[in-house]
Design a protein around this motif. Structure first.
Motif, PDB file in Angstrom:
ATOM      1  N   ASN A 170       0.818  -1.218   0.000  1.00  0.00           N
ATOM      2  CA  ASN A 170       0.000   0.000   0.000  1.00  0.00           C
ATOM      3  C   ASN A 170       0.848   1.262   0.000  1.00  0.00           C
ATOM      4  OD1 ASN A 170      -2.335  -1.464  -0.034  1.00  0.00           O
ATOM      5  ND2 ASN A 170      -2.627  -1.395   2.168  1.00  0.00           N
ATOM      6  N   THR A 171       2.082   1.186   0.511  1.00  0.00           N
ATOM      7  CA  THR A 171       2.935   2.371   0.540  1.00  0.00           C
ATOM      8  C   THR A 171       3.720   2.546  -0.748  1.00  0.00           C
ATOM      9  OG1 THR A 171       4.737   1.156   1.573  1.00  0.00           O
ATOM     10  CG2 THR A 171       3.196   2.301   3.041  1.00  0.00           C
ATOM     11  N   ASP A 172       3.505   1.672  -1.725  1.00  0.00           N
ATOM     12  CA  ASP A 172       4.239   1.769  -2.975  1.00  0.00           C
ATOM     13  C   ASP A 172       3.498   2.571  -4.043  1.00  0.00           C
ATOM     14  OD1 ASP A 172       6.614   0.639  -2.282  1.00  0.00           O
ATOM     15  OD2 ASP A 172       6.018  -1.371  -2.838  1.00  0.00           O
ATOM     16  N   THR A 173       2.830   3.609  -3.626  1.00  0.00           N
ATOM     17  CA  THR A 173       2.200   4.532  -4.554  1.00  0.00           C
ATOM     18  C   THR A 173       3.292   5.203  -5.365  1.00  0.00           C
ATOM     19  OG1 THR A 173       0.468   4.940  -2.943  1.00  0.00           O
ATOM     20  CG2 THR A 173       0.711   6.562  -4.694  1.00  0.00           C
ATOM     21  N   LEU A 174       3.078   5.367  -6.664  1.00  0.00           N
ATOM     22  CA  LEU A 174       4.046   6.069  -7.498  1.00  0.00           C
ATOM     23  C   LEU A 174       3.787   7.570  -7.435  1.00  0.00           C
ATOM     24  CD1 LEU A 174       4.276   3.781 -10.650  1.00  0.00           C
ATOM     25  CD2 LEU A 174       5.866   3.960  -8.735  1.00  0.00           C
ATOM     26  N   LEU A 175       4.831   8.310  -7.138  1.00  0.00           N
ATOM     27  CA  LEU A 175       4.735   9.758  -6.965  1.00  0.00           C
ATOM     28  C   LEU A 175       5.487  10.490  -8.069  1.00  0.00           C
ATOM     29  CD1 LEU A 175       5.594   9.802  -3.163  1.00  0.00           C
ATOM     30  CD2 LEU A 175       3.322   9.909  -4.188  1.00  0.00           C
ATOM     31  N   THR A 176       5.013  11.653  -8.410  1.00  0.00           N
ATOM     32  CA  THR A 176       5.694  12.507  -9.383  1.00  0.00           C
ATOM     33  C   THR A 176       6.833  13.256  -8.690  1.00  0.00           C
ATOM     34  OG1 THR A 176       4.290  14.397  -8.916  1.00  0.00           O
ATOM     35  CG2 THR A 176       3.528  12.883 -10.646  1.00  0.00           C
ATOM     36  N   PRO A 177       7.782  13.764  -9.466  1.00  0.00           N
ATOM     37  CA  PRO A 177       8.829  14.590  -8.864  1.00  0.00           C
ATOM     38  C   PRO A 177       8.274  15.795  -8.100  1.00  0.00           C
ATOM     39  CG  PRO A 177       9.520  13.908 -11.035  1.00  0.00           C
ATOM     40  CD  PRO A 177       8.077  13.477 -10.875  1.00  0.00           C
TER      41      PRO A 177
ATOM     42  N   PHE B 277      14.569   6.016  -7.864  1.00  0.00           N
ATOM     43  CA  PHE B 277      13.506   6.472  -8.758  1.00  0.00           C
ATOM     44  C   PHE B 277      13.352   5.504  -9.912  1.00  0.00           C
ATOM     45  CE2 PHE B 277      17.425   8.377 -10.169  1.00  0.00           C
ATOM     46  CZ  PHE B 277      17.376   8.310 -11.547  1.00  0.00           C
ATOM     47  N   ILE B 278      12.272   5.678 -10.643  1.00  0.00           N
ATOM     48  CA  ILE B 278      11.937   4.805 -11.771  1.00  0.00           C
ATOM     49  C   ILE B 278      11.797   5.667 -13.020  1.00  0.00           C
ATOM     50  CG2 ILE B 278      10.158   3.271 -12.706  1.00  0.00           C
ATOM     51  CD1 ILE B 278       9.320   2.796  -9.761  1.00  0.00           C
ATOM     52  N   HIS B 279      12.379   5.193 -14.121  1.00  0.00           N
ATOM     53  CA  HIS B 279      12.118   5.795 -15.428  1.00  0.00           C
ATOM     54  C   HIS B 279      10.917   5.063 -16.006  1.00  0.00           C
ATOM     55  CE1 HIS B 279      15.281   8.568 -16.725  1.00  0.00           C
ATOM     56  NE2 HIS B 279      16.053   7.923 -15.882  1.00  0.00           N
ATOM     57  N   ALA B 280       9.801   5.749 -16.168  1.00  0.00           N
ATOM     58  CA  ALA B 280       8.607   5.171 -16.792  1.00  0.00           C
ATOM     59  C   ALA B 280       8.465   5.848 -18.147  1.00  0.00           C
ATOM     60  CB  ALA B 280       7.381   5.407 -15.922  1.00  0.00           C
ATOM     61  N   GLY B 281       9.120   5.286 -19.135  1.00  0.00           N
ATOM     62  CA  GLY B 281       9.184   5.952 -20.435  1.00  0.00           C
ATOM     63  C   GLY B 281      10.063   7.170 -20.285  1.00  0.00           C
ATOM     64  N   SER B 282       9.528   8.323 -20.589  1.00  0.00           N
ATOM     65  CA  SER B 282      10.296   9.567 -20.431  1.00  0.00           C
ATOM     66  C   SER B 282       9.985  10.256 -19.106  1.00  0.00           C
ATOM     67  CB  SER B 282       9.980  10.510 -21.592  1.00  0.00           C
ATOM     68  OG  SER B 282       8.605  10.862 -21.560  1.00  0.00           O
ATOM     69  N   ARG B 283       9.166   9.605 -18.286  1.00  0.00           N
ATOM     70  CA  ARG B 283       8.754  10.206 -17.016  1.00  0.00           C
ATOM     71  C   ARG B 283       9.514   9.604 -15.849  1.00  0.00           C
ATOM     72  NH1 ARG B 283       2.548  11.598 -17.809  1.00  0.00           N
ATOM     73  NH2 ARG B 283       2.642  11.869 -20.046  1.00  0.00           N
ATOM     74  N   ILE B 284       9.662  10.393 -14.820  1.00  0.00           N
ATOM     75  CA  ILE B 284      10.310   9.961 -13.584  1.00  0.00           C
ATOM     76  C   ILE B 284       9.227   9.745 -12.545  1.00  0.00           C
ATOM     77  CG2 ILE B 284      11.903  10.634 -11.731  1.00  0.00           C
ATOM     78  CD1 ILE B 284      13.319  10.157 -14.366  1.00  0.00           C
ATOM     79  N   ARG B 285       9.314   8.639 -11.825  1.00  0.00           N
ATOM     80  CA  ARG B 285       8.389   8.358 -10.737  1.00  0.00           C
ATOM     81  C   ARG B 285       9.176   7.819  -9.548  1.00  0.00           C
ATOM     82  NH1 ARG B 285       5.855  11.226 -13.340  1.00  0.00           N
ATOM     83  NH2 ARG B 285       3.854  10.884 -14.328  1.00  0.00           N
ATOM     84  N   TYR B 286       8.631   8.010  -8.373  1.00  0.00           N
ATOM     85  CA  TYR B 286       9.232   7.537  -7.134  1.00  0.00           C
ATOM     86  C   TYR B 286       8.221   6.667  -6.403  1.00  0.00           C
ATOM     87  CZ  TYR B 286      12.631  11.326  -7.681  1.00  0.00           C
ATOM     88  OH  TYR B 286      13.602  12.173  -8.150  1.00  0.00           O
TER      89      TYR B 286
END
Length: 62
Positions: A3-10, A36-45
């Motif tokens: 549940n704490t693994d929500t993906l957040l924007t920068p 952090f994670i590269h999701a295509g051209s987007r960064i997520r945490y």
């Protein structure tokens, strides 16, 4: 994922940490910030990675 693994924007992470988005980008570049994670051209945490990074910086004294 938990549940704490929500993906957040920068922007969300920067606000959560009390930093600016450019400061967070510098932390990514230097390798000093949360994972952090590269999701295509987007960064997520993942929320859990941000929280783990904060806990790793905990200190009892200077």
């Amino acid at each position: 994922m938990t549940n704490t693994d929500t993906l957040l924007t920068p922007s969300a992470v920067a606000a959560y940490l009390g930093r600016s988005v450019p400061a967070l980008a510098q932390m990514r570049y230097r390798g000093t910030g949360p994972r952090f994670i590269h999701a295509g051209s987007r960064i997520r945490y993942r929320q859990s990675d941000v929280d783990a990074w904060l806990l790793a910086g905990e200190r009892d004294a200077t």
